[in-house]
Every structure is written in C-alpha cells, then in structure tokens.
Design an enzyme around this catalytic site. Structure first.
Site, PDB file in Angstrom:
ATOM      1  N   CYS A 184      -2.461  -4.902   0.977  1.00  0.00           N
ATOM      2  CA  CYS A 184      -2.412  -5.643  -0.294  1.00  0.00           C
ATOM      3  C   CYS A 184      -3.148  -4.878  -1.385  1.00  0.00           C
ATOM      4  CB  CYS A 184      -3.043  -7.012  -0.113  1.00  0.00           C
ATOM      5  SG  CYS A 184      -2.163  -8.016   1.060  1.00  0.00           S
ATOM      6  N   ASP A 185      -3.054  -3.587  -1.397  1.00  0.00           N
ATOM      7  CA  ASP A 185      -3.703  -2.787  -2.437  1.00  0.00           C
ATOM      8  C   ASP A 185      -2.618  -2.035  -3.187  1.00  0.00           C
ATOM      9  OD1 ASP A 185      -5.042  -0.609  -3.825  1.00  0.00           O
ATOM     10  OD2 ASP A 185      -6.816  -1.229  -2.705  1.00  0.00           O
TER      11      ASP A 185
END
Ligand SMILES: Cc1ncc(COP(=O)(O)O)c(C=O)c1O
Length: 388
Positions: free
Chosen positions: A336-337
């Site tokens: 989730c980056d």
C-alpha cells in the site's frame, strides 16, 4: 532460465508448494561466472562483492574455488569467514566504517581496508592500537571518485575523493604508519562500456607517480565491480572487459603493471537467479479504449526489486503467454505504498491474455534482490531464496 531452475520450479508447482515469490539460484551458473572472470583477468585476484548475494552456499562455493571477498560490514566479514575464507582473503571495502567495527575486523584478522579521507585513516590507526595490531601490517587503499557514465546503476559521489586528494590521503596514512597499498575505484554498476576503466586507470597511474615522488611506493589497483549481467539488453562478455582493462593497464602503467583486484558482484551472481512471482491483479484506471493496464505482482520494490528505483534496472519478465499479442502495461508491487511501482514512465509490454494467478518469471535476479527485501513491510515476508 537454466534447465535446473526450470525443473526445480516444475516439481515445486506439481507438489503445490509454489506459494509466494521465490528466488531460485543455480550454483552452476555462479561456478561458470567465477571461471570466466578468472580466465578473462588471469593476473587479477577476484574479491567477490558479498553484498550482491551473501547466501552461504554462494560464499562457500566461491571460497572453495579460491575467491577472495569484498565486505561492507563486520557481519559480511563473519559470513565470509564462516564460508571458509581466511582473513587474508577478505577486504573491508566500505569507506564508511565505525571505529569499533574496524577494531572488530582487525581482531578477526582483516588487514586490508578502503579509505577515502584522512580521518578514516586516523580511525584505522587508532583501531590498530586498540586491537594491538602493528599499523605497518595494515594495508589501505584510497578510493577515487568515478562519474559512473555508461552505468545503469551509477554509484554517485558518495564514495571516493578526487585523485589529487588521494595522494594526500595516502601520504597521511603512510605517516600514521599504515601501509599505503594502492588505489581503488568503481566505474558504476551494470557498466555497459568496456572502456570505462580507462579514465580511472589514467588517474590511478598519476597517483602512483605522485606518491612515488613523495617516497611512497604503491603497488595495487582495485578495479572494483561494474561487470554487467544480462537483463533486457545484451551486454558484452566478460572477456571483452578483460581485454579492455588489460589494454588500459598497459597504456597507463607500461611494463610496470601493478597488482590488481576486481570486486564483481552483479556479474558473478546476477544471471544465476530467477524470481518466480504471481499476478495479483490486472486492472485499468478508466474505461477509455487506450487506457493502459496496471499489472500488480506479489513482488515489488520492497520485496526485493529495489533496483527498479527510477526504472534503472529493467528486468526481463517472462510469462507463459509470451506468444500472444503484447500491449504496454504499468507494473506495480503489492504494498500500500505509492512508490511501489516498478515500471510506469516507460511502459512494459506484457501479453494481453495475462491474468490473475498467472506466474511471471523475472530473470537476472540473482544480485541485489534478497538482501534489499524489507523484513515485513505491509506484513509481506522478505523474498525467500532457494539455492540449487
Ligand atoms: C566497493 C564495491 N565493490 C564492488 C561492488 C560490486 O559492484 P557490481 O555489483 O557492480 O559488480 C560494489 C557495489 O556496490 C561496491 O560498493
């Protein structure tokens, strides 16, 4: 991909044990690479750059074959010792060292160190006292800056000093009682230009001459790493690098060619490793006809593919659908980056039939992958390595 890796992956899949991305490394390829380096540069000692892949099996094989080791930390020194290398076959090649680590290295028997400034020489001289080692037994080489032109992964200005300063650094080390041994440089990793060593060797030769006028006889040139592995683009063979380096040594040192060292990392293990990963999602950001697909894999920048930073290293990615029509994609990792995107500036062609659950094979992944993987970012385990 080698037959051994293909067979290994097939069996693993048949047994239903193919969960998660994995890097499989074929030791036979490492053996061939070491032999090729030894043949291409027969008068040069090979110091394998442990940072590229410190798997114990790799280090043991290379130690058995007679390789020496370039290490960046006490932990890497201990790995090389555990693999069977004697301390006289290990250099502490990092120019940035804690003084207490120099003491530990000296106590482990290491006597060859990189420096690029006077204060680092001072640290080593003080550490010698603390470790009760004669300074004269300690060989230091001074690293000079290289611009890294021609390299896909240049090493910037972080390491080394300008050649004129190297003369003062070596003289300072000499005055501290250390053995001023030679000069080192790194022409940049994944260096496609076989002539890249020429300029640095011209500088090294000038440093030898300037040191000689100050009464200091240098005897070694550390030619560093930079030897490429094959990703998408073809690269010259190691013998072309050997020929070009020998020509440059003769041009700049005449018939007084110094002792030489190379520190291959990528060129030793890159093509020995292959990552098998999986497609987690294929989607688009709009319904527009010409919208590119986003292909999300279960491996990304934090799972071992850190060298896709700035899209520097462009891996060859194979799938079982490669005979189908290709269309450009963005490839991204699973975390989730938002920086976890592998290729977006330059889209990557993948088969239109590629779908969720398909395996992808990432070639040339034996160097700078497993040790770059985050420990548990987003809960994903670090990239697993299996050595066969
Ligand atoms: C001092 C030193 N030697 C050797 C290497 C290995 O370089 P390569 O993987 O390009 O052969 C590196 C890589 O960072 C390095 O820093």
């Amino acid at each position: 991909m080698t037959d051994r890796i293909r067979d290994f992956l097939r069996v693993r899949r048949d047994l239903g044990q193919d969960e998660g991305p994995v890097m499989v490394l074929d030791l036979d390829v490492v053996r061939d690479n070491y032999t090729a380096f030894a043949r291409a540069l027969p008068d040069t000692r090979v110091f394998y750059a442990v940072k590229a892949n410190p798997a114990p099996e790799v280090l043991r094989l290379l130690a058995e074959m007679g390789s020496c080791f370039d290490t960046a930390s006490v932990a890497e020194i201990e790995m090389a010792l555990a693999a069977g290398a004697s301390p006289d076959r290990i250099s502490f090649g990092n120019t940035i060292k804690k003084e207490r680590d120099v003491v530990r290295a000296l106590k482990l028997g290491i006597r060859l160190f990189a420096i690029d400034c006077e204060v680092e020489a001072d640290k080593i001289a003080r550490a010698a006292q603390a470790a009760a080692v004669e300074t004269a037994e300690i060989q230091v080489f001074c690293r000079i800056l290289c611009d890294g032109a021609g390299a896909d992964w240049p090493l910037s200005r972080k390491f080394g000093c300008v050649p004129e300063m190297a003369v003062d650094v070596l003289e300072h080390a000499h005055r501290q009682g250390l053995h001023a041994y030679g000069v080192s440089f790194h022409v940049g990793s994944q260096q496609a230009n076989t002539e890249a060593w020429d300029g640095a060797l011209a500088s090294a030769s000038a440093i030898f001459q300037d040191c000689a006028t100050r009464g200091i006889g240098l005897s070694m040139v550390n030619l560093g790493g930079g030897f490429p592995t094959k990703y998408l683009k073809a690269v010259p063979g190691v013998e072309s690098y050997g020929d070009a380096i020998f020509r440059a040594l003769t041009k700049h040192f005449g018939n007084r060619i110094p002792e030489t060292i190379i520190e291959p990392g990528r060129g030793m293990v890159g093509n020995a490793g292959l990552i098998e990963a999986e497609v987690v999602l294929v989607s688009k950001k709009s319904q527009a006809e010409d919208e590119v697909r986003w292909v999300y894999l279960d491996i990304g920048k934090f799972g071992g593919l850190a060298e896709t930073m700035d899209e520097s290293i462009r891996y060859a990615i194979r799938t079982e659908h490669d005979a189908d029509r290709m269309s450009p994609c963005v490839i991204a990792g699973p975390t989730c980056d938002s920086v976890d995107v592998l290729y977006e500036k330059q889209h990557y062609p993948l088969p239109v039939s590629l779908s969720i659950g398909d395996k992808v094979l990432i070639e040339g992944a034996g160097a700078y992958t497993t040790t770059y993987a985050a420990v548990a970012f987003n809960g994903f385990p670090p990239l697993r390595q299996i050595v066969i």
